[in-house]
Design a protein around this motif. Structure first.
Motif, PDB file in Angstrom:
ATOM      1  N   GLU A 295      14.739 -21.016   5.177  1.00 35.79           N
ATOM      2  CA  GLU A 295      13.573 -20.965   4.300  1.00 35.79           C
ATOM      3  C   GLU A 295      12.464 -20.125   4.922  1.00 35.79           C
ATOM      4  N   GLN A 296      12.241 -20.326   6.242  1.00 37.70           N
ATOM      5  CA  GLN A 296      11.224 -19.536   6.943  1.00 37.70           C
ATOM      6  C   GLN A 296      11.613 -18.060   6.969  1.00 37.70           C
ATOM      7  N   GLU A 297      12.907 -17.794   7.167  1.00 44.12           N
ATOM      8  CA  GLU A 297      13.375 -16.409   7.202  1.00 44.12           C
ATOM      9  C   GLU A 297      13.179 -15.737   5.858  1.00 44.12           C
ATOM     10  N   LEU A 298      13.495 -16.456   4.778  1.00 45.41           N
ATOM     11  CA  LEU A 298      13.307 -15.890   3.438  1.00 45.41           C
ATOM     12  C   LEU A 298      11.828 -15.624   3.161  1.00 45.41           C
ATOM     13  N   THR A 299      10.960 -16.522   3.627  1.00 47.53           N
ATOM     14  CA  THR A 299       9.520 -16.322   3.445  1.00 47.53           C
ATOM     15  C   THR A 299       9.088 -15.009   4.081  1.00 47.53           C
ATOM     16  N   GLY A 300       9.605 -14.757   5.287  1.00 46.99           N
ATOM     17  CA  GLY A 300       9.272 -13.501   5.960  1.00 46.99           C
ATOM     18  C   GLY A 300       9.859 -12.302   5.255  1.00 46.99           C
ATOM     19  N   LEU A 301      11.125 -12.401   4.867  1.00 56.58           N
ATOM     20  CA  LEU A 301      11.796 -11.267   4.239  1.00 56.58           C
ATOM     21  C   LEU A 301      11.221 -10.951   2.864  1.00 56.58           C
ATOM     22  N   GLU A 302      10.790 -11.979   2.140  1.00 46.48           N
ATOM     23  CA  GLU A 302      10.286 -11.755   0.793  1.00 46.48           C
ATOM     24  C   GLU A 302       8.925 -11.076   0.776  1.00 46.48           C
ATOM     25  N   THR A 303       8.297 -10.953   1.926  1.00 44.90           N
ATOM     26  CA  THR A 303       7.065 -10.159   1.997  1.00 44.90           C
ATOM     27  C   THR A 303       7.385  -8.670   2.052  1.00 44.90           C
ATOM     28  N   GLY A 304       8.673  -8.344   2.213  1.00 45.39           N
ATOM     29  CA  GLY A 304       9.080  -6.947   2.306  1.00 45.39           C
ATOM     30  C   GLY A 304       9.557  -6.550   3.683  1.00 45.39           C
ATOM     31  N   ALA A 305       9.607  -7.524   4.623  1.00 46.16           N
ATOM     32  CA  ALA A 305      10.052  -7.216   5.980  1.00 46.16           C
ATOM     33  C   ALA A 305      11.506  -6.763   5.976  1.00 46.16           C
ATOM     34  N   ASN A 306      11.817  -5.834   6.880  1.00 41.47           N
ATOM     35  CA  ASN A 306      13.186  -5.328   6.980  1.00 41.47           C
ATOM     36  C   ASN A 306      14.080  -6.226   7.808  1.00 41.47           C
ATOM     37  N   ASP A 307      13.497  -6.956   8.745  1.00 41.97           N
ATOM     38  CA  ASP A 307      14.293  -7.882   9.552  1.00 41.97           C
ATOM     39  C   ASP A 307      13.383  -8.954  10.115  1.00 41.97           C
ATOM     40  N   TYR A 308      14.021  -9.965  10.709  1.00 41.56           N
ATOM     41  CA  TYR A 308      13.315 -11.185  11.115  1.00 41.56           C
ATOM     42  C   TYR A 308      14.011 -11.729  12.355  1.00 41.56           C
ATOM     43  N   MET A 309      13.241 -12.000  13.408  1.00 42.80           N
ATOM     44  CA  MET A 309      13.827 -12.534  14.640  1.00 42.80           C
ATOM     45  C   MET A 309      13.091 -13.786  15.085  1.00 42.80           C
ATOM     46  N   THR A 310      13.862 -14.773  15.516  1.00 38.45           N
ATOM     47  CA  THR A 310      13.293 -16.038  15.956  1.00 38.45           C
ATOM     48  C   THR A 310      13.168 -16.067  17.477  1.00 38.45           C
TER      49      THR A 310
ATOM     50  N   ASP B 250       0.849  -1.189   0.000  1.00 36.27           N
ATOM     51  CA  ASP B 250       0.000   0.000   0.000  1.00 36.27           C
ATOM     52  C   ASP B 250       0.888   1.244   0.000  1.00 36.27           C
ATOM     53  N   SER B 251       0.630   2.164  -0.916  1.00 32.78           N
ATOM     54  CA  SER B 251       1.468   3.362  -1.051  1.00 32.78           C
ATOM     55  C   SER B 251       1.457   4.229   0.203  1.00 32.78           C
ATOM     56  N   ARG B 252       0.409   4.090   1.028  1.00 36.89           N
ATOM     57  CA  ARG B 252       0.315   4.899   2.245  1.00 36.89           C
ATOM     58  C   ARG B 252       1.240   4.398   3.354  1.00 36.89           C
ATOM     59  N   THR B 253       1.638   3.137   3.271  1.00 37.45           N
ATOM     60  CA  THR B 253       2.406   2.543   4.362  1.00 37.45           C
ATOM     61  C   THR B 253       3.684   1.839   3.907  1.00 37.45           C
ATOM     62  N   THR B 254       3.939   1.805   2.609  1.00 33.39           N
ATOM     63  CA  THR B 254       5.040   0.988   2.085  1.00 33.39           C
ATOM     64  C   THR B 254       6.400   1.347   2.653  1.00 33.39           C
ATOM     65  N   GLN B 255       6.586   2.607   3.080  1.00 38.47           N
ATOM     66  CA  GLN B 255       7.886   3.030   3.584  1.00 38.47           C
ATOM     67  C   GLN B 255       8.091   2.675   5.060  1.00 38.47           C
ATOM     68  N   ILE B 256       7.065   2.163   5.744  1.00 38.40           N
ATOM     69  CA  ILE B 256       7.194   1.824   7.165  1.00 38.40           C
ATOM     70  C   ILE B 256       7.975   0.512   7.302  1.00 38.40           C
ATOM     71  N   PRO B 257       9.110   0.506   7.997  1.00 36.85           N
ATOM     72  CA  PRO B 257       9.864  -0.733   8.174  1.00 36.85           C
ATOM     73  C   PRO B 257       9.135  -1.714   9.087  1.00 36.85           C
ATOM     74  N   VAL B 258       9.325  -3.002   8.817  1.00 37.19           N
ATOM     75  CA  VAL B 258       8.646  -4.052   9.575  1.00 37.19           C
ATOM     76  C   VAL B 258       9.670  -5.077  10.067  1.00 37.19           C
ATOM     77  N   VAL B 259       9.577  -5.417  11.358  1.00 34.83           N
ATOM     78  CA  VAL B 259      10.382  -6.496  11.936  1.00 34.83           C
ATOM     79  C   VAL B 259       9.425  -7.614  12.312  1.00 34.83           C
ATOM     80  N   LEU B 260       9.663  -8.828  11.789  1.00 30.28           N
ATOM     81  CA  LEU B 260       8.795  -9.964  12.066  1.00 30.28           C
ATOM     82  C   LEU B 260       9.380 -10.835  13.171  1.00 30.28           C
ATOM     83  N   LEU B 261       8.490 -11.336  14.054  1.00 26.28           N
ATOM     84  CA  LEU B 261       8.885 -12.228  15.138  1.00 26.28           C
ATOM     85  C   LEU B 261       8.202 -13.573  14.932  1.00 26.28           C
TER      86      LEU B 261
END
Length: 324
Positions: free
Chosen positions: A156-171, A138-149
């Motif tokens: 493979e799981q990390e790439l799945t999260g990152l390929e959605t556009g997430a900036n980082d990923y923590m287990t 969404d153009s209104r929110t695309t610039q907001i960084p996202v960290v997934l937990l």
């Protein structure tokens, strides 16, 4: 257990483990006792505090106040205990807005427009993956960084999260200090590169003066894409191999520097080069399409329209009119 350990540590206590294989484990928690003084009825005060805290949580959405001096973190987590723990630790340095699931998180992202979003992946209503896709799509929110937990492990799981556009990923379980550091670093990078790259990277590489390691890295990326501009099979995997780094590292660095995924960045570069060729007026749209690495004219025209909000043929016509 990681959360329990942090709570025990906050209260100045200790936690011990005794374990017998095939029998079971015993966890012992020792907390220091301090007698309450100057209180006529400690139990009543304790209950009053619990009620007050509950009222505060229930009315949070209506009473959120944003301080201009602190960055705002939107915390999306369905586990109330973990959400409370994270908020309690983050609130000293950030304004914290809470959401109990992805659907609520999406609505609050639109309303509050936070500086960064920290989201669990496994949630009811809308998962963290679905939320991240909406945020980045969404153009209104695309610039907001996202960290997934997530509790899921593996590249493979990390790439799945990152390929959605997430900036980082923590287990999970994770160290709060590391999460806090990641949030700070992402925000610092965003602010730094927002100033440095207010305009999108231009095709004319020679005009860009590179100084920092990140800028040198970006220059190398651009040079490799330019070398392979006509190769329609040029992929993110090929680019990571040429850069001698993993696909995950490439993904994180390009997103941090440009706000685009590697695939989006390569595509955007191809389209900017196409626009430059259209301005020269020496090649047809079809010729330019294949010259910049698109497999079909239909896909090229569609992508060009999405990037520049005008068809390639009209872009060329407007350029001719301007030039005359």
């Amino acid at each position: 257990m990681a959360i329990t350990k942090e709570f025990v540590k906050l209260h100045g206590g200790e936690i011990f483990l005794e374990s017998d294989e095939n029998i079971g484990s015993c966890f012992t928690i020792l907390l220091p006792f301090e007698e309450l003084r100057h209180q006529s009825n400690p139990t009543d005060n304790f209950v009053d505090n619990l009620i007050a805290n509950e009222d505060t949580l229930n009315n949070q959405q209506a009473n959120v106040t944003i301080s201009s001096k602190k960055a705002t973190v939107l915390l999306v987590e369905d586990d109330a205990d973990l959400r409370f723990y994270l908020k309690d630790n983050l609130k000293e340095d950030f304004n914290v807005i809470e959401a109990g699931n992805g659907k609520d998180g999406w609505q609050k992202a639109l309303f509050y427009h936070p500086n960064i979003i920290v989201s669990d992946i496994s949630m009811p209503e809308m998962t963290g993956i679905e939320l991240c896709k909406k945020i980045k799509g969404d153009s209104r929110t695309t610039q907001i960084p996202v960290v997934l937990l997530t509790a899921l492990t593996g590249e493979e799981q990390e790439l799945t999260g990152l390929e959605t556009g997430a900036n980082d990923y923590m287990t999970k379980p994770f160290s709060f200090e590391i999460l806090n550091s990641k949030i700070r670093n992402i925000l610092i990078q965003q602010e730094s590169f927002r100033k440095l790259y207010q305009k999108q990277v231009e095709v004319q590489l020679a005009t860009i003066e590179m100084e920092s390691p990140d800028e040198q890295f970006l220059q190398q990326i651009l040079q490799e894409i330019e070398k392979n501009i006509g190769n329609s099979n040029f992929s993110v995997d090929m680019l990571s191999n040429l850069m001698l780094i993993s696909r995950v590292t490439l993904y994180k660095r390009i997103v941090a520097l440009t706000g685009k995924t590697p695939l989006e960045f390569i595509k955007s570069y191809r389209l900017k080069r196409a626009a430059q060729l259209l301005e020269q007026g020496k090649l047809t749209v079809s010729q330019i399409c294949y010259k910049v690495g698109f497999k079909t004219t239909k896909n090229f025209v569609k992508s060009f329209k999405e990037e520049f909000d005008v068809l390639p043929s009209k872009y060329a016509e407007n350029t001719d009119i301007t030039a005359s």
